[in-house]
Design an enzyme around this catalytic site. Structure first.
Site, PDB file in Angstrom:
ATOM      1  N   HIS A  82       1.027  -1.166   0.023  1.00 13.55           N
ATOM      2  CA  HIS A  82      -0.161   0.055  -0.052  1.00 13.55           C
ATOM      3  C   HIS A  82       0.922   1.338  -0.031  1.00 13.55           C
ATOM      4  O   HIS A  82       2.061   1.147   0.512  1.00 13.55           O
ATOM      5  CB  HIS A  82      -0.741  -0.110   1.201  1.00 13.55           C
ATOM      6  CG  HIS A  82      -1.902   0.781   1.299  1.00 13.55           C
ATOM      7  ND1 HIS A  82      -1.607   2.065   1.740  1.00 13.55           N
ATOM      8  CD2 HIS A  82      -3.338   0.925   1.361  1.00 13.55           C
ATOM      9  CE1 HIS A  82      -2.722   3.013   1.975  1.00 13.55           C
ATOM     10  NE2 HIS A  82      -3.868   2.112   1.335  1.00 13.55           N
ATOM     11  N   ASP A 115       3.232  -4.610   8.183  1.00 17.76           N
ATOM     12  CA  ASP A 115       1.830  -3.722   8.103  1.00 17.76           C
ATOM     13  C   ASP A 115       0.688  -4.743   8.253  1.00 17.76           C
ATOM     14  O   ASP A 115       0.417  -5.377   7.341  1.00 17.76           O
ATOM     15  CB  ASP A 115       1.777  -2.965   6.331  1.00 17.76           C
ATOM     16  CG  ASP A 115       0.478  -2.450   6.317  1.00 17.76           C
ATOM     17  OD1 ASP A 115      -0.473  -2.511   6.997  1.00 17.76           O
ATOM     18  OD2 ASP A 115       0.362  -1.904   5.221  1.00 17.76           O
ATOM     19  N   GLN A 117      -4.370  -5.254   7.209  1.00 14.94           N
ATOM     20  CA  GLN A 117      -5.277  -6.056   6.686  1.00 14.94           C
ATOM     21  C   GLN A 117      -5.560  -7.543   7.231  1.00 14.94           C
ATOM     22  O   GLN A 117      -6.214  -8.373   6.970  1.00 14.94           O
ATOM     23  CB  GLN A 117      -5.345  -6.061   5.045  1.00 14.94           C
ATOM     24  CG  GLN A 117      -5.462  -4.863   4.141  1.00 14.94           C
ATOM     25  CD  GLN A 117      -6.859  -4.782   4.370  1.00 14.94           C
ATOM     26  OE1 GLN A 117      -7.959  -5.093   4.780  1.00 14.94           O
ATOM     27  NE2 GLN A 117      -7.108  -3.377   3.963  1.00 14.94           N
TER      28      GLN A 117
HETATM   29  N1  PMP Z   1      -1.683  -0.592   4.858  1.00 13.14           N
HETATM   30  C1  PMP Z   1      -2.739  -1.318   4.244  1.00 13.14           C
HETATM   31  C2  PMP Z   1      -2.606  -2.860   3.776  1.00 13.14           C
HETATM   32  C3  PMP Z   1      -3.924  -0.909   3.925  1.00 13.14           C
HETATM   33  O1  PMP Z   1      -4.877  -1.782   3.632  1.00 13.14           O
HETATM   34  C4  PMP Z   1      -4.257   0.451   4.444  1.00 13.14           C
HETATM   35  C5  PMP Z   1      -5.676   0.947   4.306  1.00 13.14           C
HETATM   36  N2  PMP Z   1      -6.424   0.687   3.061  1.00 13.14           N
HETATM   37  C6  PMP Z   1      -3.216   1.078   5.181  1.00 13.14           C
HETATM   38  C7  PMP Z   1      -1.943   0.579   5.017  1.00 13.14           C
HETATM   39  C8  PMP Z   1      -3.515   2.616   5.503  1.00 13.14           C
HETATM   40  O2  PMP Z   1      -4.274   2.240   6.646  1.00 13.14           O
HETATM   41  P1  PMP Z   1      -4.841   3.877   7.309  1.00 13.14           P
HETATM   42  O3  PMP Z   1      -5.548   4.685   6.012  1.00 13.14           O
HETATM   43  O4  PMP Z   1      -5.942   3.328   8.160  1.00 13.14           O
HETATM   44  O5  PMP Z   1      -3.918   4.742   7.766  1.00 13.14           O
END
Ligand code: PMP
Length: 421
Positions: free
Chosen positions: A138, A215, A218
């Site tokens: 991400h 991270d 998910q």
């Molecule tokens: N990493 C992953 C794998 C995600 O799915 C997400 C959110 N889609 C994030 C990071 C970022 O999360 P947040 O917007 O809640 O900070």
């Protein structure tokens, strides 16, 4: 949570010990209608809905306990401080952290990664050092490392994925060297649903002398996460993706690493002693929680982990696995539809494309049927580029989803196909 959800496929019936009907009653928003259609919510990777217990905990805080924490001697301030610190303890236990003092409240996964990149990275990275990520990350697990690499002269390296959407472990190992300081990897891919092989990743990184940040945005909502078993060094996740409030998440780090890290932000609460010449800082976690935190959010996240404990993570993981497997099978029957990625171990999300129809059009037409999915690059543009796509449609599942909702998705996709004939 006694009765299995009624199903017609053997696999789903065998592996769904959740009483989904009862669970759904705990989520008021699931009664909302979209036009004259029931809501079919399949956008759980973006955010999950909140059970009544979380809504009540947040409301109770504002109605009965509201005060600023740590600084007050009065009754309400002590109540609020206790509730906030109790939430930290419960969240630490939920993730089996060695100590709840290693749990730092942050805004979410994004802030957690930025905190590590900024604080640990600025102190520990030198010119030529390497940070290793993967092609399926991400943007939240790419951009903070690029920023710290620019500042320090470190180099960002990327391990490729296979055509099936799995990490290419051999290529990953080949990119590790004595220059690698940190490996930062998604536990589960938000775009493809791939569950990464953490054990192998951690073992390879350790052998190269590198730290590992997972991270967990998910993974935390979908499976038991035991930090001592995972054996990583940092773990981040977002409350709003695990049935808790928005604006709150956690960073967990090993105490010896946190203790050696400089503050991320300066301000109230994180200091021991301030003079105009010099300031000394408190120990973790307070060192990293400058200013008034999201007190209600932390308490709400505490309620969310209590909710997940009550439901039972092995049971919810089994239920979601069954629903996702059923969805893969049913989507596979839609003419012209291709599922993007075929990971052997998948959690929560399925990306797909439909021949001749832009994913945004799929999303819009499904919405008119009450079906909420996501369409776009899923904050993973480099991954889309690797796959030769601009965008995908993504259906993602939570513990309250049922088989009938997969059927409704498939029926709505048939309508999309008929419109684009
Ligand atoms: N990493 C992953 C794998 C995600 O799915 C997400 C959110 N889609 C994030 C990071 C970022 O999360 P947040 O917007 O809640 O900070």
């Amino acid at each position: 949570m006694a009765q299995p959800e009624s199903t017609s496929t053997r696999d789903t019936r065998a592996a769904s010990p959740l009483d989904v009907t009862a669970i759904r009653r705990e989520f008021p928003i699931l009664d909302v209608r979209i036009g004259n259609k029931p809501l079919i919510y399949l956008d759980n990777a973006a955010t999950t809905h909140k059970p009544q217990a979380v809504i009540d905990a947040v409301q109770r805080f504002y109605m009965l306990q509201n005060a600023n924490i740590h600084r007050g001697v009065h009754y309400l301030s002590q109540q609020a401080t206790d509730a906030y610190e109790q939430a930290r303890i419960r969240i630490g236990q939920f993730f089996n952290a060695p100590s709840s003092d290693e749990i730092i409240f942050v805004r979410g996964t994004t802030e957690g990664i930025n905190l590590v990149a900024h604080s640990w990275g600025s102190k520990n990275l030198r010119e030529g050092d390497e940070i290793l990520i993967t092609e399926m990350e991400h943007h939240a697990n790419i951009v903070p490392w690029q920023l710290v690499a620019e500042r320090t002269g470190a180099v960002l390296r990327v391990a490729p994925i296979t055509d099936d959407g799995e990490l290419d472990l051999d290529a990953f190992r080949a990119r590790l060297s004595d220059k690698t300081r940190l490996v930062a990897v998604a536990h589960v891919s938000n775009a493809l649903g791939t569950v990464n092989p953490v054990r192998e990743i951690v073992a390879a990184a350790r052998a190269a002398g590198a730290l590992v940040l997972l991270d967990g945005a998910q993974s935390a909502p979908h499976m038991p996460v035991d930090l001592q078993k995972l054996d990583c060094d940092f773990f981040v996740c977002s409350g709003h993706k695990m049935y808790g409030p928005t604006g709150i998440g956690i960073l967990w780090g090993r105490m010896e690493l946190l203790e050696a890290m400089p503050p991320y932000e300066g301000g109230g609460d994180m200091i021991e002693w301030v003079t105009f010449e010099k300031t000394t800082f408190k120990a973790p976690p307070t060192r990293f929680e400058a200013g008034t935190p999201h007190i209600a959010g932390a308490i709400g996240l505490g309620a969310a982990v209590d909710f997940l404990e009550r439901v039972g993570r092995p049971a919810l993981a089994a239920h979601e696995e069954a629903i996702t497997a059923y969805a893969v099978e049913q989507l596979g029957r839609v003419e012209g539809l291709s599922i993007v990625g075929r990971p052997r171990h998948r959690a929560g999300a399925i990306s797909f494309v439909l021949e001749g129809v832009h994913p945004h059009d799929i999303g819009t037409i499904l919405d008119s049927e009450g079906v909420a999915i996501r369409a776009g690059h899923h904050c993973a543009q480099p991954l889309m580029r690797r796959l030769g796509l601009n965008a995908t449609a993504r259906a993602s599942f939570g513990l309250y989803n049922k088989r009938e909702e997969v059927d409704a998705l498939v029926a709505a996709l048939d309508k999309v196909r008929a419109m684009f004939g």
